[in-house]
Design a protein around this motif. Structure first.
Motif, PDB file in Angstrom:
ATOM      1  N   ASP A  36       0.853  -1.184   0.000  1.00 47.77           N
ATOM      2  CA  ASP A  36       0.000   0.000   0.000  1.00 47.77           C
ATOM      3  C   ASP A  36       0.896   1.244   0.000  1.00 47.77           C
ATOM      4  O   ASP A  36       1.580   1.512   0.996  1.00 47.77           O
ATOM      5  CB  ASP A  36      -0.892  -0.019   1.240  1.00 47.77           C
ATOM      6  N   THR A  39       0.343   3.752   3.067  1.00 45.57           N
ATOM      7  CA  THR A  39       0.865   3.214   4.321  1.00 45.57           C
ATOM      8  C   THR A  39       2.388   3.180   4.277  1.00 45.57           C
ATOM      9  O   THR A  39       3.057   3.514   5.257  1.00 45.57           O
ATOM     10  CB  THR A  39       0.304   1.803   4.580  1.00 45.57           C
ATOM     11  N   ALA A  42       3.817   6.667   4.916  1.00 45.11           N
ATOM     12  CA  ALA A  42       3.649   7.040   6.328  1.00 45.11           C
ATOM     13  C   ALA A  42       4.627   6.278   7.213  1.00 45.11           C
ATOM     14  O   ALA A  42       5.293   6.873   8.077  1.00 45.11           O
ATOM     15  CB  ALA A  42       2.206   6.785   6.773  1.00 45.11           C
ATOM     16  N   GLU A  43       4.743   4.976   7.010  1.00 41.70           N
ATOM     17  CA  GLU A  43       5.653   4.169   7.822  1.00 41.70           C
ATOM     18  C   GLU A  43       7.116   4.524   7.558  1.00 41.70           C
ATOM     19  O   GLU A  43       7.928   4.574   8.484  1.00 41.70           O
ATOM     20  CB  GLU A  43       5.411   2.682   7.570  1.00 41.70           C
TER      21      GLU A  43
END
Length: 134
Positions: A36, A39, A42-43
């Motif tokens: 994704d 995600t 962000a991670e």
């Protein structure tokens, strides 16, 4: 630009300012893997923030109250050649075109992520230029 070389990966990065030059940068690349992309970004940013300890991710910050105001940052107009006359001319130009900025960021490009003992705090002069209010 990221490319392969005989001994590994080569990363070419440009600042947009011909006077900014270096041959070595540490901690310049982070590679994350995932399915994704939202995600993953962000991670990855959270991992980089934790590793460097020099910034916080957006989710950890409170948005500034003036975030909806139109503003102007001098970097793209002047790079490191910021001066009061140029700033005043830029402000007049924006106002004359019907878009007066309500916020001004004077940016000479001097951001560092490590101690830089050869540079005074606050930029080249250590404070605002003559004729420009802080």
């Amino acid at each position: 630009t990221l490319s392969g070389s005989g001994s590994g990966l080569k990363l070419l990065s440009e600042s947009g300012d011909a006077r900014v030059r270096t041959s070595e940068v540490s901690n310049a690349l982070y590679v994350g893997v995932g399915d994704d992309p939202f995600t993953l970004v962000a991670e990855s940013m959270a991992a980089v923030a934790e590793r460097l300890g020099t910034f916080q991710v957006k989710a950890a910050k409170r948005p500034p109250a003036d975030r909806h105001l139109f503003g102007w940052c001098t970097w793209d107009a002047f790079y490191q050649s910021v001066d009061p006359a140029g700033i005043q001319a830029g402000l007049r130009s924006l106002s004359g075109g019907g878009a007066p900025p309500r916020m001004l960021i004077i940016d000479d490009g001097w951001q560092t992520v490590a101690d830089d003992p050869g540079r005074a705090s606050g930029g080249a002069g250590g404070g605002p230029a003559d004729g420009v209010s802080a």
